[in-house]
Design an enzyme around this catalytic site. Sequence first.
Site, PDB file in Angstrom:
ATOM      1  N   LYS A 115       8.979  23.801  -8.325  1.00  0.00           N
ATOM      2  CA  LYS A 115       8.821  22.347  -8.310  1.00  0.00           C
ATOM      3  C   LYS A 115       8.961  21.901  -9.774  1.00  0.00           C
ATOM      4  O   LYS A 115       9.311  22.793 -10.748  1.00  0.00           O
ATOM      5  CB  LYS A 115       7.106  22.125  -8.406  1.00  0.00           C
ATOM      6  N   GLY A 227      -2.479   5.073  -1.639  1.00  0.00           N
ATOM      7  CA  GLY A 227      -1.265   5.383  -2.426  1.00  0.00           C
ATOM      8  C   GLY A 227      -0.103   4.710  -1.599  1.00  0.00           C
ATOM      9  O   GLY A 227       0.446   5.502  -0.500  1.00  0.00           O
ATOM     10  N   GLY A 229       3.178   4.420  -1.716  1.00  0.00           N
ATOM     11  CA  GLY A 229       4.346   4.788  -2.401  1.00  0.00           C
ATOM     12  C   GLY A 229       5.442   5.200  -1.335  1.00  0.00           C
ATOM     13  O   GLY A 229       5.470   5.056  -0.333  1.00  0.00           O
ATOM     14  N   ASN A 230       6.278   6.505  -2.031  1.00  0.00           N
ATOM     15  CA  ASN A 230       7.195   7.082  -1.233  1.00  0.00           C
ATOM     16  C   ASN A 230       6.671   7.630   0.120  1.00  0.00           C
ATOM     17  O   ASN A 230       7.516   7.446   1.185  1.00  0.00           O
ATOM     18  CB  ASN A 230       7.475   8.449  -1.940  1.00  0.00           C
ATOM     19  N   ALA A 231       5.502   8.093  -0.034  1.00  0.00           N
ATOM     20  CA  ALA A 231       4.856   8.596   1.484  1.00  0.00           C
ATOM     21  C   ALA A 231       4.143   7.458   2.410  1.00  0.00           C
ATOM     22  O   ALA A 231       4.226   6.945   3.273  1.00  0.00           O
ATOM     23  CB  ALA A 231       4.279  10.001   1.229  1.00  0.00           C
ATOM     24  N   GLY A 232       3.128   6.964   1.413  1.00  0.00           N
ATOM     25  CA  GLY A 232       2.255   6.181   1.806  1.00  0.00           C
ATOM     26  C   GLY A 232       2.572   4.975   2.741  1.00  0.00           C
ATOM     27  O   GLY A 232       2.194   4.258   3.721  1.00  0.00           O
TER      28      GLY A 232
HETATM   29  N1  GLU Z   1       8.534  16.923  -2.883  1.00  0.00           N
HETATM   30  C1  GLU Z   1       8.303  17.063  -1.372  1.00  0.00           C
HETATM   31  C2  GLU Z   1       7.104  18.130  -1.296  1.00  0.00           C
HETATM   32  O1  GLU Z   1       6.203  18.136  -2.142  1.00  0.00           O
HETATM   33  C3  GLU Z   1       9.616  17.463  -0.794  1.00  0.00           C
HETATM   34  C4  GLU Z   1       9.995  18.819  -1.184  1.00  0.00           C
HETATM   35  C5  GLU Z   1      11.360  19.173  -0.781  1.00  0.00           C
HETATM   36  O2  GLU Z   1      12.068  18.506   0.291  1.00  0.00           O
HETATM   37  O3  GLU Z   1      12.063  20.159  -1.278  1.00  0.00           O
HETATM   38  O4  GLU Z   1       6.865  18.748  -0.266  1.00  0.00           O
END
Ligand code: GLU
Length: 425
Positions: A115, A227, A229-232
């Site tokens: 990460k 939330g 956002g990107n996912a929500g």
């Molecule tokens: N950021 C996303 C996660 O937490 C995707 C990670 C990725 O695609 O490598 O799973």
Amino acid sequence: MELSEAAVAELNGQNPFVVAQQQCDDCANILNIDLGVREIIREPMQEIHVSIPVRMDDGSIRVFKGFRVIHNTALGPAKGGIRFHPDETVDTVKALAAWMTWKCSLLELPLGGGKGGVICNPKEMSPGELERLSRGYVDRVWQFIGPDKDIPAPDVYTNPQIMAWMMDQYSKIAGKNQFGVITGKPLRLGGSAGRHDATARGGLYVLREAARTRNLNLKGATMAVQGFGNAGSYVASLARELFGCRIVAVSDSRGAVYNRMGLNPQLLSEHKRMTGSVADYPKADPLPQGELLELDVDVLCPCSLENVITSGNAQRIKASIVAEFANGPTTPEADEIFYAKDVHLLPDFLCNAGGVTVSYFEMVQNFNMFYWDEKEVYERLDNKMTAAYYSVLDISRKYGVNMRRAAYIVAVRRVAEAMQLRGWV
Ligand code: GLU
């Protein structure tokens, strides 16, 4: 000021890395795992801190702090997103890297966990400043990432455009095109069909199976999304489109709105695009943000950040299924409360694994220079998410443990086996 032991414990409890370590210890105890494995999985394998100088639009130079952490690579090269957030800490990134290890393992992806993060507020930066920051981040970490080493992706407040700049910067340094260095790219630049809403879609496949387990009819079922956002935002629109769920409340960092008759996620997205927030959406009532979690709904979807469900509010949560599209939204104390109340919790590294699963498909397509259509992506994603859900449900029943513990058991076993086979322990 001297803090009492209880106060220190409470503060530690809010530190996601402490939570991640507790979860590892807890799983190691249940499995009575090899001591060497236990020690290794408690800590990341590599932690990089960088300072990124960026020329701001007013001509000044600002230096941003960034991180890239690799938790474990026993199963394959590290994989995981990069977050741009003003409250980013290295401990959050360390926890998130560990959760990526478990996520990839649970989904049987040949990848480890990593990460990244940069302390910045993208909402206050111009596109030019963001581009220079994104390229600057790669200038600092390029030796440590790579298609067979560590492959970043989008996460909180990062997006396909940022991935495109990062891929381009890495390719320039490498002197050749390197699509495989990063995933979540725009379609035109080696992105995968279906990646943009993969986190939401993958979790909804899991929700579909969970509803089956609980005999809940998703058609007309009420849902609250914390939330947007990107996912929500995709969770809300796809839950309505695929299953006919009624989205009664949504929130974002600036406010929450409620309408018992159901909200239209497309119109909400439009409103957010125009105003920057879901707050003040005209066809709904305003709602205090904290109250959204406690609404009387069938399904609650935390889709933003860590630690929003704690021992302080878990008891008052009424949903029968909690689907964690965010990473780390529920503290271990709240997990216990949910289990006692028979809430069916779909833990983060199962429920939100659709993103990294399609990221893995993106890598496969990049390596093969051959691209799949949406239908193929959705089918493969569905198979993987469904299999992972039942592997967790099965262990949860066999061991009489909550779904998070069960997910850990499945995931940690595979990583432990890989470490043993490699001769690390
Ligand atoms: N950021 C996303 C996660 O937490 C995707 C990670 C990725 O695609 O490598 O799973």
